[in-house]
Write an enzyme that holds these catalytic residues in place. Structure first.
Site, PDB file in Angstrom:
ATOM      1  N   ASP A   1      13.622  -8.557 -19.131  1.00 27.80           N
ATOM      2  CA  ASP A   1      13.699  -9.386 -17.921  1.00 27.80           C
ATOM      3  C   ASP A   1      14.854  -9.137 -16.969  1.00 27.80           C
ATOM      4  O   ASP A   1      14.657  -8.893 -15.805  1.00 27.80           O
ATOM      5  CB  ASP A   1      13.739 -10.856 -18.320  1.00 27.80           C
ATOM      6  CG  ASP A   1      12.600 -11.218 -19.252  1.00 27.80           C
ATOM      7  OD1 ASP A   1      11.744 -10.365 -19.480  1.00 27.80           O
ATOM      8  OD2 ASP A   1      12.578 -12.355 -19.729  1.00 27.80           O
TER       9      ASP A   1
ATOM     10  N   GLU B   1      17.489 -12.542 -32.031  1.00 28.44           N
ATOM     11  CA  GLU B   1      16.764 -11.969 -30.892  1.00 28.44           C
ATOM     12  C   GLU B   1      17.470 -10.703 -30.394  1.00 28.44           C
ATOM     13  O   GLU B   1      16.847  -9.687 -30.138  1.00 28.44           O
ATOM     14  CB  GLU B   1      16.710 -13.034 -29.787  1.00 28.44           C
ATOM     15  CG  GLU B   1      15.805 -12.708 -28.623  1.00 28.44           C
ATOM     16  CD  GLU B   1      15.778 -13.818 -27.578  1.00 28.44           C
ATOM     17  OE1 GLU B   1      16.596 -14.773 -27.674  1.00 28.44           O
ATOM     18  OE2 GLU B   1      14.961 -13.732 -26.653  1.00 28.44           O
TER      19      GLU B   1
HETATM   20  C1  9WN Z   1      10.363 -14.886 -20.228  1.00 28.63           C
HETATM   21  C2  9WN Z   1       9.783 -14.231 -25.873  1.00 28.63           C
HETATM   22  C3  9WN Z   1      10.191 -13.542 -24.571  1.00 28.63           C
HETATM   23  C4  9WN Z   1      10.120 -12.014 -24.672  1.00 28.63           C
HETATM   24  C5  9WN Z   1      10.789 -11.321 -23.493  1.00 28.63           C
HETATM   25  C6  9WN Z   1      12.198 -11.859 -23.358  1.00 28.63           C
HETATM   26  C7  9WN Z   1      12.142 -13.370 -23.157  1.00 28.63           C
HETATM   27  C8  9WN Z   1      11.182 -14.991 -21.521  1.00 28.63           C
HETATM   28  C9  9WN Z   1      12.431 -15.817 -21.274  1.00 28.63           C
HETATM   29  O1  9WN Z   1      11.523 -13.973 -24.269  1.00 28.63           O
HETATM   30  O2  9WN Z   1      11.471 -13.658 -21.957  1.00 28.63           O
HETATM   31  O3  9WN Z   1       9.150 -14.283 -20.472  1.00 28.63           O
HETATM   32  O4  9WN Z   1      12.285 -17.046 -21.225  1.00 28.63           O
HETATM   33  O5  9WN Z   1      13.515 -15.267 -21.099  1.00 28.63           O
HETATM   34  O6  9WN Z   1      12.878 -11.219 -22.327  1.00 28.63           O
HETATM   35  O7  9WN Z   1      10.787  -9.940 -23.671  1.00 28.63           O
HETATM   36  O8  9WN Z   1       8.781 -11.625 -24.753  1.00 28.63           O
HETATM   37  O9  9WN Z   1      10.478 -13.699 -26.956  1.00 28.63           O
END
Ligand code: 9WN
Length: 434
Positions: free
Chosen positions: A168, A406
């Protein structure tokens, strides 16, 4: 370690599907579900297939697989943006009813997972029938990315939101996102993520969030119509990492197509996508430092940060031996895994030698185990077994020491973000059992 990883997946079990993380992420995320399926393939292939079906079932008629499938009844106080913020009920191509999908996508790891499940199940069993059932959806998902999201036939997939990249707030998007100005009419909102991750330096900034939400408003205004979006949306970037994942997934889809005795036309189509994108990724490599670079489809952008996405041709697993060698050397250099201060020799999401590097902030420096896994599988495909083995060994040492967060601070190894993240546990299981 195996027990610990399996316990994380059990603890995150939401009853028929697995949450990405216990607190921060209460919905099904598309590429998380695929990684989770890769881990579960070793424990319970039927459940693994069900995880994949859970996101593929909410596929749009266009072929898009939504980046989030929302758990009904979970409001914006738990995770924001919630389902209602997307307004996908007004999109002609979106599925009707519950559970609601978001309106953008994420990297297509699903066929890689489907292939893994197939390999770990037996001829004639129900799991293989479930994968066969998913095959047409996977094909139309890949067609959406390879054709609709690449109207010029360049071989590189266009993303329309940084969340689509899965990485992101990587500095890869700084230029293009910096040119997006949130309108005064951006509806007010309250972030929920900072309630779960109290240290804001680990998450994107408020300015980033305004732009993320503004891009959602813009998509909503054209009702997610792909033609309109690909003509007029203010954020359109050719993403090399997502493209590389698509190549790896297409190689797996081709293997599944063989197993399922799919039509010769399908196979020719998939092969063409692989060849076109492999060539495009090679062309996108910078001759000076070898790294593969995204391209702003709107023509702007001079920033070329050195990030883990630079190894996209390795992730694809189809690079020429010469290109693969060069990138393996860069991977081992002091700019990435060879940096003398790293806790484990694993690639930080952004090179410590890049001015945009930040050791704690989301995708701007921390090590993300899933990106290590993507690199590892590509290196194995390419026959670069030594480099692949080094990554696997370091990643397992890391998990043995800190568990399954994570992401991690690359110098100290401090676990960051959400603890006991499902996809981290899943890739460790694959490394241990693969
Ligand atoms: C937005 C769930 C997701 C991952 C993404 C990561 C993060 C979300 C956030 O979490 O994104 O989609 O709220 O930051 O960047 O890669 O799929 O783990």
């Amino acid at each position: 370690l195996r027990e610990g990883a399996a316990a994380v997946l059990r603890a995150n079990d939401a009853g028929g599907w697995t949450r990405p993380g216990r607190d921060l992420y209460p919905h099904r995320w598309s590429w998380d579900a695929a990684f989770i399926a890769i881990g579960l393939a070793h424990l319970d292939p039927a459940r693994a297939a069900a995880e994949l079906a859970g996101v593929l079932d909410r596929q749009w008629t266009s072929g898009l697989v939504p980046h989030i499938v929302y758990t009904p009844g979970v409001g914006p106080d738990v995770y924001f943006p919630d389902a209602s913020r997307w307004g996908t009920e007004r999109a002609a191509a979106a599925p009707i009813g519950e559970p609601r999908p978001s309106g953008i996508c994420q990297p297509p790891v699903h066929a890689v997972a489907a292939r893994r499940i197939w390999q770990l199940s037996r001829r004639g069993d129900d799991v293989r029938a479930a994968i066969a059932h998913l095959y047409p959806r996977l094909l139309s998902w890949h067609r959406y990315l390879a054709e609709t999201r690449d109207p010029e036939g360049s071989g590189l997939v266009t993303i329309v939101h940084p969340w689509e990249s899965g990485t992101d707030n990587s500095p890869r998007w700084d230029d293009a996102l910096g040119r997006v100005t949130a309108g005064d009419d951006l509806p007010p909102y309250e972030r929920a993520d900072l309630r779960h991750v109290p240290d804001p330096s680990m998450r994107p900034t408020d300015a980033d969030y305004d732009r993320y939400l503004w891009l959602v408003e813009r998509l909503k205004r054209v009702r997610y119509d792909d033609d309109a979006v690909l003509r007029g949306h203010p954020f359109r970037v050719k993403d090399v990492l997502l493209t590389a994942v698509l190549v790896a997934a297409n190689v797996c889809l081709l293997e599944l197509a063989d197993e399922l005795e799919a039509s010769a036309d399908h196979k020719a189509e998939i092969r063409m996508w692989v060849e076109r994108s492999t060539a495009a990724l090679a062309t996108a490599c910078d001759p000076n430092d070898g790294l593969c670079r995204d391209r702003d489809a709107l023509g702007g952008g001079s920033g070329h940060p050195r990030t883990v996405a630079g190894f996209a041709p390795l992730v694809a697993g189809t690079a020429s031996p010469r290109l693969a060698r060069r990138l393996v050397d860069v991977l081992g250099s002091a700019d990435f895994c060879g940096h003398p201060d790293l806790r484990w020799p694993l690639p930080p999401s952004t090179s410590p030698a890049d001015p945009a590097f930040h050791p704690r902030r989301y995708w701007r420096g921390p090590v993300w185990p899933v990106t290590v896994w993507l690199l590892w599988q590509g290196l194995e495909r390419l026959g670069e077994h030594e480099a692949a083995g080094d990554l696997r060994e370091a990643a397992l040492a890391q998990a043995g020491s800190v568990g399954f967060p994570e992401y991690l601070e690359p110098f100290t190894g401090e676990p960051l973000g959400s603890r006991d993240q499902s996809w981290t546990a899943a890739v460790v299981l694959d490394w241990l059992c693969g």
